[in-house]
Design a protein around this motif. Structure first.
Motif, PDB file in Angstrom:
ATOM      1  N   ALA A  17       0.829  -1.211   0.000  1.00  0.00           N
ATOM      2  CA  ALA A  17       0.000   0.000   0.000  1.00  0.00           C
ATOM      3  C   ALA A  17       0.862   1.259   0.000  1.00  0.00           C
ATOM      4  O   ALA A  17       0.580   2.222  -0.731  1.00  0.00           O
ATOM      5  N   SER A  18       1.909   1.268   0.789  1.00  0.00           N
ATOM      6  CA  SER A  18       2.806   2.414   0.854  1.00  0.00           C
ATOM      7  C   SER A  18       3.495   2.638  -0.489  1.00  0.00           C
ATOM      8  O   SER A  18       3.642   3.781  -0.946  1.00  0.00           O
ATOM      9  N   ARG A  20       2.330   1.822  -3.431  1.00  0.00           N
ATOM     10  CA  ARG A  20       1.320   2.362  -4.357  1.00  0.00           C
ATOM     11  C   ARG A  20       1.076   3.852  -4.104  1.00  0.00           C
ATOM     12  O   ARG A  20       0.923   4.628  -5.051  1.00  0.00           O
ATOM     13  N   ARG A  21       1.043   4.251  -2.827  1.00  0.00           N
ATOM     14  CA  ARG A  21       0.854   5.675  -2.509  1.00  0.00           C
ATOM     15  C   ARG A  21       2.021   6.508  -3.035  1.00  0.00           C
ATOM     16  O   ARG A  21       1.818   7.591  -3.601  1.00  0.00           O
ATOM     17  N   ASP A  24       1.695   6.783  -6.770  1.00  0.00           N
ATOM     18  CA  ASP A  24       0.589   7.682  -7.104  1.00  0.00           C
ATOM     19  C   ASP A  24       0.985   9.144  -6.922  1.00  0.00           C
ATOM     20  O   ASP A  24       0.697   9.985  -7.777  1.00  0.00           O
ATOM     21  N   LYS A  25       1.652   9.445  -5.795  1.00  0.00           N
ATOM     22  CA  LYS A  25       2.058  10.827  -5.529  1.00  0.00           C
ATOM     23  C   LYS A  25       3.055  11.332  -6.562  1.00  0.00           C
ATOM     24  O   LYS A  25       3.076  12.508  -6.895  1.00  0.00           O
TER      25      LYS A  25
END
Length: 121
Positions: A17-18, A20-21, A24-25
């Motif tokens: 999840a981290s 992917r974040r 994305d950022k």
């Protein structure tokens, strides 16, 4: 008492999840990542996160089988090993992710710099 399977599952979940974040950022697609350099605590976690992200083994930097778990130094040492063996390419997009003591986690992205001719420490 530590619950190994629960820690393993949490590491997979949080590192994925981290990652992917961070991607994305940065506005990056996972397919644009040239190298994935995760914390080197456990080869099963490394492979599991890469699989969940859709990153093939050829793009994963892992040295845990050679040096073991070097704790907080694992990502810098893996980067140095990859650089020293010419697996890092100037301009290549790199995804870093880690989980550690206290189950803190984080990820970062960077573009690998041109280090040719620079002094190595």
């Amino acid at each position: 008492l530590m619950d190994g399977p629960a820690v393993f599952e949490r590491a997979l979940r949080e590192m994925t999840a981290s990652s992917r974040r961070a991607l994305d950022k940065a506005g990056w697609e996972v397919t644009s990542v040239g190298r994935f350099v995760p914390h080197q605590a456990n080869i099963r976690i490394i492979r599991g996160v890469a699989e969940q992200l859709g990153i093939g083994a050829e793009r994963v930097v892992a040295n845990i089988e050679d040096v073991g778990n070097t704790v907080a130094a694992s990502i810098p040492l893996a980067l140095a090993d990859a650089h020293d063996t010419d697996r890092m390419v100037a301009g290549e997009r790199v995804l870093l992710t880690s989980i550690g003591a206290g189950l803190a986690w984080g990820s970062a992205v960077l573009t690998w710099p041109d280090l040719r001719g620079k002094a190595r420490v």
